[in-house]
Design a protein around this motif. Sequence first.
Motif, short mmCIF file in Angstrom:
data_model
loop_
_atom_site.label_atom_id
_atom_site.label_comp_id
_atom_site.label_asym_id
_atom_site.label_seq_id
_atom_site.Cartn_x
_atom_site.Cartn_y
_atom_site.Cartn_z
N GLY A 155 -6.60 -1.15 -6.74
CA GLY A 155 -7.02 -1.02 -5.65
C GLY A 155 -7.86 0.25 -4.97
O GLY A 155 -7.35 1.21 -3.99
N VAL A 156 -8.79 0.77 -6.07
CA VAL A 156 -9.04 2.46 -6.11
C VAL A 156 -9.99 2.53 -5.76
O VAL A 156 -10.62 1.93 -6.03
N ASN A 287 0.85 0.00 1.09
CA ASN A 287 0.24 -0.08 0.27
C ASN A 287 -0.33 1.09 -0.02
O ASN A 287 0.56 2.58 0.96
N GLU A 288 0.22 1.60 -1.08
CA GLU A 288 0.53 3.30 -1.73
C GLU A 288 -0.80 3.70 -1.69
O GLU A 288 -0.29 4.89 -2.63
N VAL A 289 -1.98 3.42 -2.01
CA VAL A 289 -3.06 4.36 -2.11
C VAL A 289 -3.31 5.26 -1.97
O VAL A 289 -3.50 4.99 -0.28
N ARG A 294 -8.87 3.95 -0.65
CA ARG A 294 -8.39 2.96 -0.97
C ARG A 294 -9.63 2.07 -1.19
O ARG A 294 -10.67 1.82 -0.71
N SER A 295 -9.18 1.10 -1.15
CA SER A 295 -10.61 0.10 -2.31
C SER A 295 -11.28 -0.51 -0.52
O SER A 295 -9.76 -1.19 -0.34
N PHE A 301 -1.19 -5.17 -1.79
CA PHE A 301 0.28 -4.63 -0.86
C PHE A 301 1.85 -5.05 -1.63
O PHE A 301 1.70 -6.03 -2.57
N PHE A 302 2.49 -4.50 -0.74
CA PHE A 302 4.16 -4.72 -1.76
C PHE A 302 5.13 -5.02 0.01
O PHE A 302 4.57 -4.65 1.01
N LEU A 303 5.68 -6.13 -0.43
CA LEU A 303 6.52 -6.59 1.10
C LEU A 303 7.37 -5.27 0.43
O LEU A 303 8.60 -5.48 -0.63
#
Lengths: 361, 361
Positions: A155-156, A287-289, A294-295, A301-303
């Motif tokens: 997602g980059v 989201n860690e990007v 960010r794309s 994304f993570f819960l």
Amino acid sequence: MTRAYNFSAGPATLPETVLEQAGAELLDWHGAGASIVELSHRGPEFMQVASEAEADLRTLLSVPDDYAVLFLSGGATTQQALIPLNFAAPGQAADYVVTGHWGKTAIKQAHPYVSANVAADGEAGGFRDIPARADWRLSDDAAYVHVTANETIHGVEFRDTPDVGDVPLIADFSSSIASEPVDVSRYAMIYAGAQKNLGPVGVSVVIVRREPLERSGQPRAPIFEYARHAQSGSMLNTPPTFNWYLAGLVFKWMLAEGGVEEFARRNQRKADALYAAIDGSGGFYRNEVAPAVRSRMNVPFFLHDDGLDKAFLAEAKEAGLISLKGHRALGGMRASIYNAMPEAGVRALVGFMDEFRQRHG
Amino acid sequence: MTRAYNFSAGPATLPETVLEQAGAELLDWHGAGASIVELSHRGPEFMQVASEAEADLRTLLSVPDDYAVLFLSGGATTQQALIPLNFAAPGQAADYVVTGHWGKTAIKQAHPYVSANVAADGEAGGFRDIPARADWRLSDDAAYVHVTANETIHGVEFRDTPDVGDVPLIADFSSSIASEPVDVSRYAMIYAGAQKNLGPVGVSVVIVRREPLERSGQPRAPIFEYARHAQSGSMLNTPPTFNWYLAGLVFKWMLAEGGVEEFARRNQRKADALYAAIDGSGGFYRNEVAPAVRSRMNVPFFLHDDGLDKAFLAEAKEAGLISLKGHRALGGMRASIYNAMPEAGVRALVGFMDEFRQRHG
């Protein structure tokens, strides 16, 4: 189930009107007495389909005349093997900028043919950012520099075209082509598997400056030569006609909707809404990007608690939101929101995420 | 026009019921909420489609367990480049038996990678016969022997499997696969573009003995390695899912119709009827291929006066018989009568040919 909002990373959702048209003319294409999938690639019917598709893609992406537009079988991975065969002398250096999984794949495919130099690599940082241009270690004599415009898994996304001077720049645009305007003239070659923004899997688009094709490369089978494909109008052998046709219908749809400028606006709104829902969830989703890269196409994304992943996927499916499971390399979730994902689909996802968070938060 | 009888050499006619089913489920595959063309190749829906297609093809062709069955993008021409990369050491000898256009293509693709020995060549005779096995000049140390089971353009077909001793035999079966039973165990590898007897263009079937894959070949990109495709179940990269799916529908249709034994009977009847019409026309039509090796799949024929060609094609089209124009290499006419061409179609063609002869003879 009626049609769901399908967030698959590719093969991916197609415009419903395109599928309806393809279905309506599947048994008899425009009175030809046969399906387009049954007709010779060299007959007048498919030649019309093929040339319209090329013309429409040239219009969509403002492709300069000195670039060939090829429709080839094989996916982006195949192109990653063909790039060194067509652009480098045996063992010559080539620079690769690795910003995710697909950049690594590109090197693996090129490895037998070139001396692949990793000019920059985001892996140490988990591919959450793109190494700054100032830190790239480019070779003195590289045949080309290869980048991945958008990394589907991590997602980059490059938000602008990197400056690599006079060295030919080659970019894998598989998951972001036609999502916004691009200055093709900045690249020696752009390539993309069709199955994200352009249509069905099984055809790749290669947009390549004609001139270098005639003078570079290394020993290779004729079927691996871009120059021959260009000379033959992508009909060196029988092309994947139905895939090309379906992509052509998608091009006409994109033009009718307002072209890539309009999709750039829609895509930005969709991405803004989804990232806002994640960032505003108080840590329930993350989201860690790095925000700057960010794309707009693929939003992993993570819960906060991966014990909720199964419930999230099951309840999303109940709500008509499918294919949200993240890639096995990362886990978590991923929403791919290509051109054909309507804004209503993203609104439905955001609504579901808010509602899920309230129930499980 | 309603659906015509389409004699195209490939892409070629498909069973109408297959197109109807594909059309009916194009927007929503079995309640998945999306088209099969939109779903991930790694999701449960497509995995089911893929594994059923492989199982059905194994049943149809009685493929032994020690053979892998691959569904790959790219056509037969691509396989012709991959064969030496996977089966020969660099510059090793490989024997090619040339019985038409496609045998020559196979050599061209292999040329950069092996020392291609033309073991037999029918070109001096206009490819109207297959050189006798006793006259083949096989190498002592060939990596493999390559033959073309059926030549689509020249209409020449091997009617039995040549004996090449212990040397691996590799055959291009693009235009005759599944037209009759075949003893797969006689071959190291059989390959076929799908667009004649198996389905749509854009996917190739490779049936290959597993054992030699692990120990031979030459430097090549991973995407060019059959062994890796076999290990990954043809999902080393995103496969051409819709093409694979359509081929799978054709396999189910062939099984329901009685399998390759039944198609062998139908194909023989169709070929017999058409050659009888040509041979019985008193020279108005002619086919120049030696009767013992005439193709049951592709029947090239010429009118005694090529000044009548245009009228023949135009009047045939009026009669609902399309794509009869011969390949540009030969001129004249060609009727391709693959599995999906019903016997009624051949009867209609024969009836038209008789009637045309009476009017113009």
